[in-house]
Design an enzyme around this catalytic site. Structure first.
Site, PDB file in Angstrom:
ATOM      1  N   SER A 110     -49.749 -29.266  39.883  1.00 43.37           N
ATOM      2  CA  SER A 110     -49.414 -29.473  41.296  1.00 43.37           C
ATOM      3  C   SER A 110     -48.176 -28.704  41.744  1.00 43.37           C
ATOM      4  CB  SER A 110     -49.218 -30.971  41.567  1.00 43.37           C
ATOM      5  OG  SER A 110     -50.436 -31.659  41.366  1.00 43.37           O
ATOM      6  N   GLU A 165       0.795  -1.228   0.000  1.00 43.06           N
ATOM      7  CA  GLU A 165       0.000   0.000   0.000  1.00 43.06           C
ATOM      8  C   GLU A 165       0.832   1.286   0.000  1.00 43.06           C
ATOM      9  OE1 GLU A 165      -3.280   0.172  -0.270  1.00 43.06           O
ATOM     10  OE2 GLU A 165      -3.478  -2.018  -0.361  1.00 43.06           O
TER      11      GLU A 165
END
Length: 834
Positions: A448, A70
């Site tokens: 229950s 780059e």
């Protein structure tokens, strides 16, 4: 003229130039990460995947590869490379095309942070001046750090840290030269040169990078050749998840978005540490799946997912191609049957391996007819599968077996009863199938599971564990409807007056109804609300005693924590702390804690105003202990009063209910004398094999909902099993001749549908931890009573037992005289008390 032109250009664009000082405080968009309490990554959310790195963490070979590709003169120019600009100008002059941008890394930072990517001369001029400003403001290394953390590398990866994870599933420091070169070549063309989408173009681009590194003498000829010849190893890697727990991660995501807003939540780099224990979470997920498989498979095999061929078998390459497109479901693996023998079948999986399914892995699969009916037990494999069937298989006890995705679903949640920290949570079988979180969103009838709270209201009024309640049929005429309400026991047998402990442990329906009548419906509802249930979900009729009320599993587990922690109502929570991108804590949970020692000290301070309380932050729960000091010494309380969870039940009453719930698991009586009896959860005693566990089963009418809720003094857990379709029953199972005699058959119920999941989870969760003996609180005594009548007795044989009472509530009458005088009150716990 050149200087004048530059000056004019600068004056022209100056009003539009941004303030580059913001780079000093720039915050890179980083996803939301969610962790377990022990630091395992559960999930991450955010459009951009980024793992920010400091310059010192970036390997030098990667820096060399990026600069060679780059900006080779990065450390020599002042933000703009004159040679590069001249080269680009010559190309424009000779070709008329802007094919080379001449952008330095600094200029790319300027563009990435402040400008668009449009190719115009005015943008390039702005880019140049911003680059000069950046170079004056921050160092070269800081510029490079910003560039490598901000740049897009394809596949939602922003920055080199994320790129290493996405393409190679590794930390950036673990890559080799060929992989560094591959990553360095991506910024110029993250799509076209992507090694996942286009491996050959990616390889070509990688080799260009390596060539530049060799040309600049950053690598040797040998290093170049070795990396040049290396194969492309990149493939897509999702987020590096350590613990897959989608239901809890979605709960966290939802809360963080509500608190911070979407933009802040997904980009600010927040790390959320939950209360989830990764070990317990894995146990919960496994227990829920195994329990659903067992339920689903005993109801029969629903057949293959598809029939792919009838006569001409597919070649292996076509089978693999097809299977690689199929998604796995939890621990189920898609497979195709290729051969069937008398009592075995050969299947192929996605990697091409052939697996033999033996008869033990096939024989369960009698045909599914309905939720209440199954076909005959198969005798040969051809009754179950044929070649060309697309099926599911899974591993069970080190062997492969035929399986299927369960039709029923489930939820399990486990929390610390002393502070409400959720330790494990699974909201369903599969988050891929349904994101509906049944732990927090599904209000289902309790059956229950509600009975302990009905009896709790009775004990707070005037009942004891030895109180006799008539276990006899009820026929209540309803004038409005012209019918009689006849609640029935399950099984439909009645034994006359029965002690409360036995009635609760054996879940006797008519006793619960009579207990509700004794307390009064309004008083019972008020009591349930104190335990955290919603008043609007409580029906104002006697069906309340049998569980017609609705609640979520999270409501239920929190209510049961009151029995485990000595009477306090804690508040469930799942976020322990939040850390920002700078690793600074921005939130820490301060839950209200069940602390009996603190409560005593605070009460002591109220009674003795001259004494002060020094408030400190709470230590770990295991070390919560205090000692009363002389009056001239300051008392130390581990918690301030505002951090103390509210008491909703006395310590004595909570203790009595917890003791009764132990009998649900361990039963009572004397089996050798013919008086032994089982509680409804007797399977837990055989599986978990601990004396410090207690719990309660729950089944609604027609078994549409099944529950098991239970605890030991350190952990409380609720599991629910049912169908999302409220109208669908869990059904019945006929005996399967192919399976062992211990299989569950008959009607589904809390004990055998939900209970086994609780048993497996708690066995693993508590494994290796010592049993906890809970000492009776002050004012609790144990008295020898007659098992039949609950009255005092002097007998010491199988007809008697010791029972706990709050002092002053013990019986005063004797059942009969006995020849041997025995002490009435007993402080020793040598004899079994549950």
């Amino acid at each position: 003229m050149g200087v004048a032109a530059v000056a004019a250009a600068y004056l022209y664009v100056k009003p539009d130039l941004p303030d580059v000082t913001t780079l000093k405080t720039v915050r890179l968009q980083t996803p939301l990460r969610i962790y377990s309490a022990d630091g395992q990554l559960i999930s991450q959310f955010g459009e951009k995947r980024r793992i920010p790195l400091q310059y010192e963490q970036i390997p030098q070979p990667l820096i060399d590869a990026v600069l060679a590709t780059e900006d080779a003169r990065f450390y020599e120019h002042g933000g703009v490379d004159p040679i590069g600009v001249l080269r680009a100008a010559v190309i424009v002059a000779t070709t008329g095309k802007k094919s080379q941008g001449a952008s330095t890394i600094t200029m790319q930072v300027a563009r990435n942070f402040f400008l668009s990517r449009e190719k115009t001369y005015i943008r390039k001029i702005k880019e140049i001046f911003i680059a000069y400003h950046i170079e004056q403001l921050i160092s070269k290394n800081e510029i490079l750090e910003l560039y490598l953390n901000r740049t897009f590398f394809g596949n939602r990866a922003y920055g080199i840290g994320a790129a290493a994870q996405v393409y190679y599933g590794k930390d950036i420091s673990e890559l080799n030269l060929a992989q560094y070169a591959m990553i360095a070549g991506l910024p110029q063309s993250p799509s076209a040169a992507n090694p996942i989408r286009n491996p050959q173009r990616g390889k070509n681009r990688r080799n260009v990078v390596l060539g530049r590194m060799l040309e600049l003498k950053l690598i040797s000829e040998q290093e170049y050749q070795q990396a040049h010849d290396a194969p492309v190893t990149a493939r897509y890697h999702g987020a590096e998840i350590d613990l897959y727990a989608p239901y809890i991660s979605e709960m966290v995501r939802d809360q963080i978005v509500a608190q911070y807003g979407e933009e802040e939540a997904y980009t600010a780099g927040l790390s959320v540490y939950t209360s989830i224990d990764s070990r317990l979470q894995r146990y919960a997920q496994r227990a829920l799946r195994n329990n659903l498989y067992d339920y689903d498979e005993r109801h029969g095999y629903r057949g293959p997912r598809a029939q792919l061929w009838n006569e001409q078998a597919w070649p292996i390459t076509q089978i693999q191609e097809y299977l690689n497109k199929q998604r796995r479901e939890q621990d189920l693996v898609p497979a195709i049957v290729v051969d069937v023998q008398e009592q075995s079948a050969a299947v192929v999986i996605a990697n091409g391996d052939e697996i033999q399914l033996q008869w033990d892995g096939l024989k369960w699969a009698r045909g599914f007819v309905s939720d209440t009916r199954q076909g005959p037990a198969p005798k040969v494999a051809s009754e179950i599968v044929t070649a060309g069937d697309l099926i599911w298989i899974r591993q069970k006890q080190d062997q492969w077996q035929l399986s299927q995705v369960p039709d029923a679903t489930s939820a399990i949640v486990s929390l610390d009863p002393y502070n409400g920290a959720i330790k494990a949570l699974v909201g369903g079988y599969s988050f891929n199938q349904s994101q509906y979180n049944r732990v927090t969103q599904a209000k289902r009838q309790l059956g229950s599971n509600i009975k302990p709270f009905i009896y709790a209201a009775g004990i707070e009024q005037d009942y004891t564990l030895a109180s006799l309640i008539n276990n006899a049929p009820i026929n209540e005429w309803d004038r409005r409807q012209g019918v009689a309400w006849r609640p029935k026991n399950s099984p439909d047998v009645y034994g006359g007056p029965t002690r409360l402990r036995v009635g609760l442990a054996r879940s006797i329906n008519v006793m619960a109804v009579r207990a509700l009548r004794h307390v009064g419906i309004d008083n019972a509802i008020d009591s349930l609300v104190r335990f955290g249930f919603e008043r609007a979900d409580m029906p104002r009729n006697e069906s309340l005693a049998l569980g017609s009320a609705s609640a979520t599993p999270l409501d239920v587990v929190n209510a049961y924590s009151v029995f485990a922690n000595g009477g306090f109502l804690v508040e469930p929570y799942f976020i322990e702390r939040i850390v920002n991108s700078e690793q600074q804590s921005v939130f820490e949970a301060k839950p209200k804690v069940a602390c009996r020692d603190c409560e005593r000290l605070i009460e002591e301070q109220r009674n003795q105003p001259a004494m002060a309380i020094a408030v400190t932050e709470p230590p770990q729960q295991d070390s919560l202990e205090t000692a009363l000091q002389p009056q001239d010494v300051q008392l130390t309380c581990p918690l301030p009063a505002e951090r103390l969870a509210p008491r909703v039940m006395s310590e004595q009453h909570s203790f009595l209910l917890a003791q009764a719930l132990k009998s649900t698991i361990w039963g009572g009586g004397n089996w050798s004398k013919g008086t032994g009896w089982n509680g409804t959860a007797w399977r837990a005693a055989r599986t978990v094999k601990r004396r410090d566990i207690a719990g309660k089963t729950g089944t609604t009418n027609e078994a549409r909902d099944t529950w098991f809720s239970g605890f030991n003094p350190k952990l409380v857990t609720t599991i629910w099993v049912g169908f999302d379709d409220h109208g669908r029953q869990l059904g019945r199972v006929a005996y399967n001749n192919n399976l062992d005699k211990n299989q569950s058959y008959g009607g589904e119920a809390g004990a055998k549908t939900a209970g086994p999941g609780w048993n497996e989870y708690m066995k693993n969760a508590l494994d290796g931890t010592p049993e906890v003996n809970v000492q009776p609180p002050q004012n609790i005594i144990s008295v020898r009573i007659d098992r039949e009548t609950g009255l005092l007795t002097r007998a010491t044989d199988h007809t008697s037992r010791f029972e706990y009472f709050i002092a002053g509530t013990e019986p005063t009458e004797y059942v009969s005289s006995a020849p041997d005088e025995q002490p009435l009150f007993e402080d020793s716990e040598d004899e079994e008390l549950f």
